[in-house]
Scaffold this motif. Structure first.
Motif, mmCIF file in Angstrom:
data_model
loop_
_atom_site.group_PDB
_atom_site.id
_atom_site.type_symbol
_atom_site.label_atom_id
_atom_site.label_comp_id
_atom_site.label_asym_id
_atom_site.label_seq_id
_atom_site.Cartn_x
_atom_site.Cartn_y
_atom_site.Cartn_z
ATOM 1 N N ALA A 44 11.270 4.690 9.822
ATOM 2 C CA ALA A 44 10.390 3.517 9.748
ATOM 3 C C ALA A 44 9.994 3.246 8.292
ATOM 4 N N ASP A 45 9.602 2.006 8.020
ATOM 5 C CA ASP A 45 9.195 1.649 6.665
ATOM 6 C C ASP A 45 7.787 2.136 6.347
ATOM 7 N N GLU A 46 6.941 2.255 7.387
ATOM 8 C CA GLU A 46 5.606 2.802 7.157
ATOM 9 C C GLU A 46 5.055 3.362 8.459
ATOM 10 N N CYS A 47 4.245 4.419 8.340
ATOM 11 C CA CYS A 47 3.511 4.930 9.493
ATOM 12 C C CYS A 47 2.044 4.648 9.228
ATOM 13 N N GLN A 48 1.419 3.871 10.112
ATOM 14 C CA GLN A 48 0.020 3.478 9.916
ATOM 15 C C GLN A 48 -0.862 4.188 10.945
ATOM 16 N N ILE A 49 -1.827 4.940 10.451
ATOM 17 C CA ILE A 49 -2.746 5.674 11.326
ATOM 18 C C ILE A 49 -4.063 4.902 11.370
ATOM 19 N N TYR A 50 -4.305 4.189 12.475
ATOM 20 C CA TYR A 50 -5.537 3.403 12.613
ATOM 21 C C TYR A 50 -6.635 4.269 13.227
ATOM 22 N N THR A 51 -7.816 4.278 12.559
ATOM 23 C CA THR A 51 -8.887 5.135 13.051
ATOM 24 C C THR A 51 -10.230 4.420 12.964
ATOM 25 N N ASP A 52 -11.322 5.186 13.081
ATOM 26 C CA ASP A 52 -12.651 4.564 13.163
ATOM 27 C C ASP A 52 -13.382 4.509 11.822
ATOM 28 N N VAL A 53 -12.700 4.870 10.732
ATOM 29 C CA VAL A 53 -13.270 4.688 9.387
ATOM 30 C C VAL A 53 -12.223 3.932 8.553
ATOM 31 N N ASP A 54 -12.599 3.508 7.333
ATOM 32 C CA ASP A 54 -11.724 2.606 6.571
ATOM 33 C C ASP A 54 -10.501 3.278 5.938
ATOM 34 N N PHE A 61 -10.867 -1.473 13.098
ATOM 35 C CA PHE A 61 -11.908 -2.473 13.322
ATOM 36 C C PHE A 61 -12.077 -3.465 12.186
ATOM 37 N N ARG A 62 -11.633 -3.085 11.004
ATOM 38 C CA ARG A 62 -11.847 -3.947 9.846
ATOM 39 C C ARG A 62 -10.535 -4.157 9.099
ATOM 40 N N ASP A 63 -10.375 -5.355 8.523
ATOM 41 C CA ASP A 63 -9.148 -5.629 7.771
ATOM 42 C C ASP A 63 -9.278 -5.104 6.354
ATOM 43 N N VAL A 64 -8.922 -3.838 6.169
ATOM 44 C CA VAL A 64 -9.003 -3.229 4.834
ATOM 45 C C VAL A 64 -7.661 -2.567 4.536
ATOM 46 N N PRO A 65 -7.309 -2.424 3.255
ATOM 47 C CA PRO A 65 -5.993 -1.865 2.928
ATOM 48 C C PRO A 65 -5.855 -0.381 3.270
ATOM 49 N N GLY A 66 -6.978 0.351 3.409
ATOM 50 C CA GLY A 66 -6.906 1.762 3.770
ATOM 51 C C GLY A 66 -6.442 2.634 2.614
ATOM 52 N N THR A 67 -5.959 3.820 2.961
ATOM 53 C CA THR A 67 -5.562 4.813 1.953
ATOM 54 C C THR A 67 -4.086 5.132 2.098
ATOM 55 N N LEU A 68 -3.348 5.050 0.988
ATOM 56 C CA LEU A 68 -1.934 5.395 1.003
ATOM 57 C C LEU A 68 -1.779 6.846 0.536
#
Ligand code: ADP
Ligand code: ASP
Ligand code: MG
Length: 409
Positions: free
Chosen positions: A167-177, A233-240
């Motif tokens: 995959a091109d990216e693995c995104q881990i969506y959680t309850d903090v930014d 929950f929020r549209d933020v870029p997160g942490t790479l």
């Protein structure tokens, strides 16, 4: 067009309206022209609830197969619910258990490791425009028995699928930014990091930061899976999570603080200071499959010494029983123990080239009158054991002493 694996944690799928929110996020990614494979955790505290039921019966090692059969049910529920919601929203989706995909693991029930993934069904679905929704945290062994990957293991399922599907990216969506300098639920001023290296993330995860499962970070690093932690929950870029050579800027000395309350300390007092004692003490502990973390031995003037080590809090009672027996055999004075301890660790690749981190850490703790019971260090981390009741005070004091909140504060 790129292929993205999206994983949603327990809080993110805690109710039908949460699941609808998740479904909208998936559709947004698909509508932007990407292919998506989804991994989900169980709803909210469902795995805790199931685990409590098992503990009420009393778990013995021969029950581990059944514990896995029980704990894995939580994820099956969410895969079905999310697939139904996606279908209702007009997007064909299909739920899969670990066994249905064929996520092959070893047979180490409750802490199994993934050996191989058959990605054929997932690829076929993607080809037909169907979104596969895979149960996290579970697999199947060579006998066909259900296994689980250890608490928090859905992250590892997601990264392993991303690796198998390149995959091109693995995104881990959680309850903090994203990944913070420390648990944002403990330190209000904790800062969300734009990037962190695999090496640091691996230390933070294995030293207690729940935000990513340790094996997930190992997998991503080994198979070079681009990994990002972000908010459901929020549209933020997160942490790479990046490799050190890609991270660009000069590294801060300390990137984060991890801590855990999951440990307990045992001391054998008054043992002879002669060769072979460490193995007489730790041999029976390891024979019982109990993992030892930190070890300290003091040398006293009269040739007798105290031997201290830490184990997981769940193993404390069993370890204590074993030690009482060992102490009699080696003629030790007594065994003492403390299961109200906590381990706190500073992590940062910048430590390699900066001296004085340990002394600043110890000075900060002493200014708060916090006694350090044990210390261990490696190239990019320093860990101390302290009384559990001082943990939050210590984390806050160190967070501010090392200025982790940074200018953005
Ligand atoms: P999920 O169910 O989405 O997998 P987890 O509870 O496993 O979520 O992990 C997210 C939690 O990890 C956060 O709510 C936070 O309290 C905790 N946490 C601990 N350390 C950190 C950190 N350094 N950065 C972000 N979150 C952290
Ligand atoms: N549901 C499992 C747990 O609570 C796996 C996970 O959420 O990653 O540990
Ligand atoms: Mg988790």
């Amino acid at each position: 067009m790129s292929l993205i694996v999206q994983k949603f944690g327990g809080t993110s799928v805690a109710s039908i309206s949460h699941i609808e929110n998740v479904a909208r996020r998936i559709l947004k990614t698909r509508d932007a022209g990407h292919e998506v494979v989804v991994v989900v955790s169980a709803m909210g505290h469902e795995t805790d609830r199931l685990d409590d039921l098992a503990r009420e019966i009393g778990i013995t090692p021969e029950m581990h197969r059944e514990v896995d059969a029980l704990l894995s049910t939580g994820e099956q529920v969410t895969t079905a619910l999310l697939s139904m919601v996606l279908t209702k929203m007009g997007c064909p989706a299909r739920s899969y258990t670990g066994g249905q995909v064929k996520i092959l693991t070893d047979s180490a029930h409750t802490r199994a490791r993934i050996l191989e993934i058959d990605e054929e069904k997932l690829r076929a679905d993607i080809g037909e425009g169907i979104i596969p929704v895979v149960a996290g945290f579970q697999g199947v062994d060579a006998r066909g028995d259900i296994t689980t990957l250890g608490r928090g293991g859905s992250d590892t399922t997601a990264v392993a699928l991303a690796a198998a599907l390149t995959a091109d990216e693995c995104q881990i969506y959680t309850d903090v930014d994203g990944v913070y300098t420390t648990d944002p639920r403990v330190v209000e001023g904790a800062r969300c990091l734009e990037r962190i290296t695999f090496e640091e993330m691996l230390e933070l995860a294995s030293l207690g930061s729940r935000v990513l499962h340790t094996r997930a970070v190992e997998f991503a690093s080994k198979y070079q899976v681009p990994l990002r932690v972000l908010s459901s929950f929020r549209d933020v870029p997160g942490t790479l999570i990046t490799r050190e050579d890609e991270s660009g800027m000069e590294q801060p000395v300390i990137s984060g603080i991890a801590f855990t309350r999951d440990e307990a300390k045992l001391t054998v007092l008054g043992v002879s200071d002669i060769p072979g004692i460490a193995s007489r003490i730790l041999g029976p502990i390891s024979d019982a499959n109990i993992e030892v973390d930190m070890i300290v031995q003091n040398v006293a003037a009269d040739n007798s010494t105290d031997f201290t080590f830490t184990v997981g809090r769940n193993d404390y009672d069993q370890a204590r029983k074993i030690l009482d027996q060992v102490a009699r055999e080696i003629d030790a004075r007594e065994v003492s123990g403390d299961n109200k301890i906590a381990k706190l660790s500073l992590v940062g690749v910048g430590m390699r080239s900066h001296a004085g981190v340990a002394s600043r850490m110890f000075r900060t703790l002493s200014e708060e009158s916090i006694n350090i019971q044990m210390i261990s260090t490696s190239e990019i981390k320093i860990s101390v054991v302290i009384a559990e009741k001082y943990l939050e005070l210590a984390v806050r004091a160190l967070h501010s002493a090392f200025d982790l909140a940074g200018e953005e504060e």
